[in-house]
Design a protein around this motif. Structure first.
Motif, PDB file in Angstrom:
ATOM      1  N   LEU B 291       0.706  -6.267  -2.812  1.00  0.00           N
ATOM      2  CA  LEU B 291       0.842  -4.795  -2.811  1.00  0.00           C
ATOM      3  C   LEU B 291       1.488  -4.179  -1.977  1.00  0.00           C
ATOM      4  O   LEU B 291       2.407  -3.208  -2.360  1.00  0.00           O
ATOM      5  N   LYS B 292       1.643  -4.548  -0.761  1.00  0.00           N
ATOM      6  CA  LYS B 292       2.509  -4.098   0.328  1.00  0.00           C
ATOM      7  C   LYS B 292       4.100  -4.337   0.047  1.00  0.00           C
ATOM      8  O   LYS B 292       4.647  -3.379   0.061  1.00  0.00           O
ATOM      9  N   LYS B 318      -5.422   0.847   0.938  1.00  0.00           N
ATOM     10  CA  LYS B 318      -5.129   1.623   2.287  1.00  0.00           C
ATOM     11  C   LYS B 318      -4.756   0.659   3.561  1.00  0.00           C
ATOM     12  O   LYS B 318      -3.735   0.512   4.219  1.00  0.00           O
ATOM     13  N   ILE B 319      -5.797  -0.632   3.401  1.00  0.00           N
ATOM     14  CA  ILE B 319      -5.513  -1.490   4.511  1.00  0.00           C
ATOM     15  C   ILE B 319      -4.111  -2.262   4.405  1.00  0.00           C
ATOM     16  O   ILE B 319      -3.343  -2.647   5.233  1.00  0.00           O
ATOM     17  N   GLY B 323      -0.428   2.156   5.833  1.00  0.00           N
ATOM     18  CA  GLY B 323       0.220   3.465   5.984  1.00  0.00           C
ATOM     19  C   GLY B 323       1.708   3.865   5.569  1.00  0.00           C
ATOM     20  O   GLY B 323       2.200   4.779   5.960  1.00  0.00           O
ATOM     21  N   CYS B 324       2.260   2.794   4.914  1.00  0.00           N
ATOM     22  CA  CYS B 324       3.821   2.858   4.516  1.00  0.00           C
ATOM     23  C   CYS B 324       3.923   3.857   3.399  1.00  0.00           C
ATOM     24  O   CYS B 324       5.008   4.440   3.284  1.00  0.00           O
ATOM     25  N   LYS B 325       2.964   4.146   2.431  1.00  0.00           N
ATOM     26  CA  LYS B 325       3.282   5.110   1.642  1.00  0.00           C
ATOM     27  C   LYS B 325       1.819   6.084   1.399  1.00  0.00           C
ATOM     28  O   LYS B 325       0.743   5.509   1.774  1.00  0.00           O
ATOM     29  N   PRO B 326       1.999   7.215   0.922  1.00  0.00           N
ATOM     30  CA  PRO B 326       0.924   7.930   0.626  1.00  0.00           C
ATOM     31  C   PRO B 326       0.225   7.293  -0.519  1.00  0.00           C
ATOM     32  O   PRO B 326       0.721   6.881  -1.525  1.00  0.00           O
ATOM     33  N   VAL B 327      -1.230   7.777  -0.458  1.00  0.00           N
ATOM     34  CA  VAL B 327      -2.263   7.042  -1.534  1.00  0.00           C
ATOM     35  C   VAL B 327      -2.953   8.245  -2.140  1.00  0.00           C
ATOM     36  O   VAL B 327      -3.585   8.878  -1.460  1.00  0.00           O
TER      37      VAL B 327
END
Lengths: 233, 353
Positions: B291-292, B318-319, B323-327
């Motif tokens: 996912l990341k 989110k984990i 924080g790399c992209k808005p969710v």
């Protein structure tokens, strides 16, 4: 000629409800004062009452089981009796999808004794429990035993949901024919998705009921035919 | 083999039989009733045993007993019933007992509704029972996958000596789809030398237990279990990517919402927006790295989490993203299913279109 009461039975997943909804709409289009009773006490999802708005718009009276149909409570709405008592109605009874579901009909036996009715066995050759003539016959007899009535006809409704082809319909027609020879019951309809009706022209000996698919999965709800063909992901 | 039309619950039951499950203990609840119904008919035909227990608590403890005897065994229920089974599940993890547990989720909390939902994600992935335990969670999105992963689950459970959960929303149980029966690749499995099969006077009795009264022994036990869970995290992650390369919007969804997301992706494509989907197949272990990596693409402006809950998997999303992209979130709980159009609208809002 359709009898005043049309009772739809069969194995769950055979497409009974889709057939019942299509049949009710067709009867209404023919100008009949139509009522559809959702008497399925077996299946909690994909029920004919979900199409209540569409059916009511077509002038069809919709009768659902208790709690608006959303609870799986084996209690019948007494309004079902109105179909038997008000003889101006043509009634379609959508019965739950197995012998236990068919047991609800036994409750109406005194009314059915005084009525002309068709009890249709919806057959899908791709359902493993009714995939051969022997298994389909055993299922049909189990339904008859539980509902205390005799079937009067067979409906070939062979499909594979979005993966249906005209060949599937023909495979089902052959199975219906075999079951027909074993039981003496006529094949009353071949229920065929309307987009396959032209391809099957002249290949089916009995009446064809062109089906519009109303009982969709949430991701199949689109506005266009083209999108409908993309269902299968 | 020719395709057949199966209802999800029936397919899960048949898959268990094909995987060698001969024992089922459960208690009825909608929308999973076709599983016990099917097995009550078919298990006795193959010399197996179906038993309707007096409650879910009794059923999960019968599973504990049969698994302890080294037999392949399954139970199934739906959300409130699975809550009742939580004690049994932690005991089984503690006693290292393999079994397959199916949760055909309905709307909650409490008795909720019988319509489909995914409100048990926290319970399934965090453990609703006590202690530091984990178990694999498979989330099928089609009936074909349900049939495949149930068969696989029995092997994986035996391989790790740990329960495995199949977590599906009620739609998977109730809908019909064309499937093909296929054998899943088999793992090499060790003999169950730990099972209570009778000593015949030739060995010491095996004891199945989760009680380690000496804290040092209990700590050692936890260390050993943690190593096993780490191996699952290392080796068992499964996911599917659809259209993710250079996508502008990245959907994350499991089970049937992933199919609504796919319908939304096709709609967005028509509107000139490239959207993709990362679908976790294992919810624990969660496909965090994949996912990341997908979200880290320069093209991705936002990640949109789609669930039949008020937002539970979103925590794992989110984990994973650090924080790399808005969710953003789109979903509904309580048995109502979002439409493809609603999912499209949420995606457009997330990227400011």
């Amino acid at each position: 000629m359709n009898k005043r009461i049309q009772i739809i039975t069969g194995h769950y997943g055979s497409g009974k409800t889709e057939f019942a909804v299509n049949l009710a709409l067709r009867l209404a289009q023919e100008g009949k004062k139509t009522a559809l009773a959702d008497l399925d006490i077996v299946n909690p999802y994909f029920r004919s009452f979900e199409q209540a708005a569409r059916l009511e718009n077509a002038g069809i009276k919709v009768i659902v089981t208790s709690c608006g149909g959303v609870a799986d409570i084996p209690a019948l709405n007494p309004a079902v009796l109105s179909i038997f008592q008000d003889r101006s109605y043509t009634g379609v009874l959508d019965i739950g999808g197995d012998p236990i579901g068919a047991r609800v009909l036994a409750r109406f036996a005194p009314y059915l004794a005084k009525e002309e009715f068709d009890l249709l066995f919806v057959l899908n050759a791709n359902r493993p429990e009714t995939g051969t003539a022997e298994k389909a016959l055993a299922y049909l007899r189990a339904i008859e035993f539980e509902c205390k009535q005799k079937a009067t006809g067979i409906v070939n409704n062979t499909h594979l949901c979005a993966q249906t082809t005209p060949e599937e319909v023909l495979k089902g027609a052959a199975l219906a024919q075999e079951l027909s020879e074993m039981t003496g019951l006529p094949t009353v309809y071949h229920a065929v998705h309307r987009r396959f009706v032209p391809a099957l022209q002249g290949q089916l000996a009995e009446a064809v009921l062109p089906l519009e698919i109303y009982m969709k999965k949430p991701w199949e709800i689109t506005n266009s035919e083209e999108e409908e063909l993309l269902w299968q992901d | 083999m020719a395709k057949e039309l199966w209802k999800g619950n029936e397919a899960i039951a048949e898959a268990a039989i094909r995987a060698g499950c001969k024992y089922f203990f459960g208690y009825p609840i909608t929308p999973q009733n076709e599983i016990p119904e099917y097995l009550s008919l078919h298990l006795p035909q193959i010399g197996g045993c179906f038993l309707q227990a007096e409650s879910e608590v009794a059923a999960i403890n019968m599973i504990y007993g049969a698994a302890g005897c080294g037999k392949r065994v399954m139970t199934s229920s739906s959300s409130p019933g699975i809550s009742l089974k939580q004690e049994g599940i932690t005991y089984m993890c503690g006693a290292e007992l393999p079994a397959v547990i199916v949760n055909m989720m309905r709307g909650g909390p409490g008795l909720g509704t019988i319509q489909p939902a995914q409100g048990d994600y926290y319970q399934a992935t965090r453990g609703g029972g006590n202690g530091d335990y984990r178990h694999l969670v498979y989330a099928p999105a089609t009936i074909q996958e349900a049939a495949d992963y149930v068969q696989k689950a029995f092997d994986v459970a035996d391989y790790y000596r740990n329960p495995v959960m199949i977590l599906a929303d009620g739609m998977i149980g109730q809908m019909m789809e064309a499937i093909e029966w296929r054998e899943m690749p088999k793992r090499e499995l060790p003999e169950k030398t730990w099972a209570t099969t009778g000593t015949k006077g030739e060995r010491k009795p095996n004891v199945i237990n989760s009680l380690y009264i000496d804290p040092n022994l209990c700590a050692d036990h936890n260390d050993r279990l943690a190593k096993k869970y780490a191996a699952m995290e290392e080796n068992e992650v499964l996911f599917e990517e659809y259209n993710t390369e250079n996508c502008e919007v990245l959907f994350v969804a499991y089970g049937t919402p992933s199919r609504i997301a796919r319908a939304a992706i096709r709609q967005l494509e028509k509107e000139g927006i490239k959207a993709g989907l990362l679908r976790p197949i294992t919810l624990w272990p969660f496909p965090s790295k994949a996912l990341k990596a997908a979200a880290d693409q320069a093209s991705v402006k936002a990640v949109v989490d789609v669930e039949l809950s008020m937002g539970q998997m979103i925590d794992d999303v989110k984990i994973a993203l650090e924080g790399c992209k808005p969710v953003a979130f789109v979903g509904k709980a309580g048995g109502v299913v979002p439409t493809p159009a609603e999912v499209c609208a949420a995606a457009k809002a997330a990227i400011g279109r």
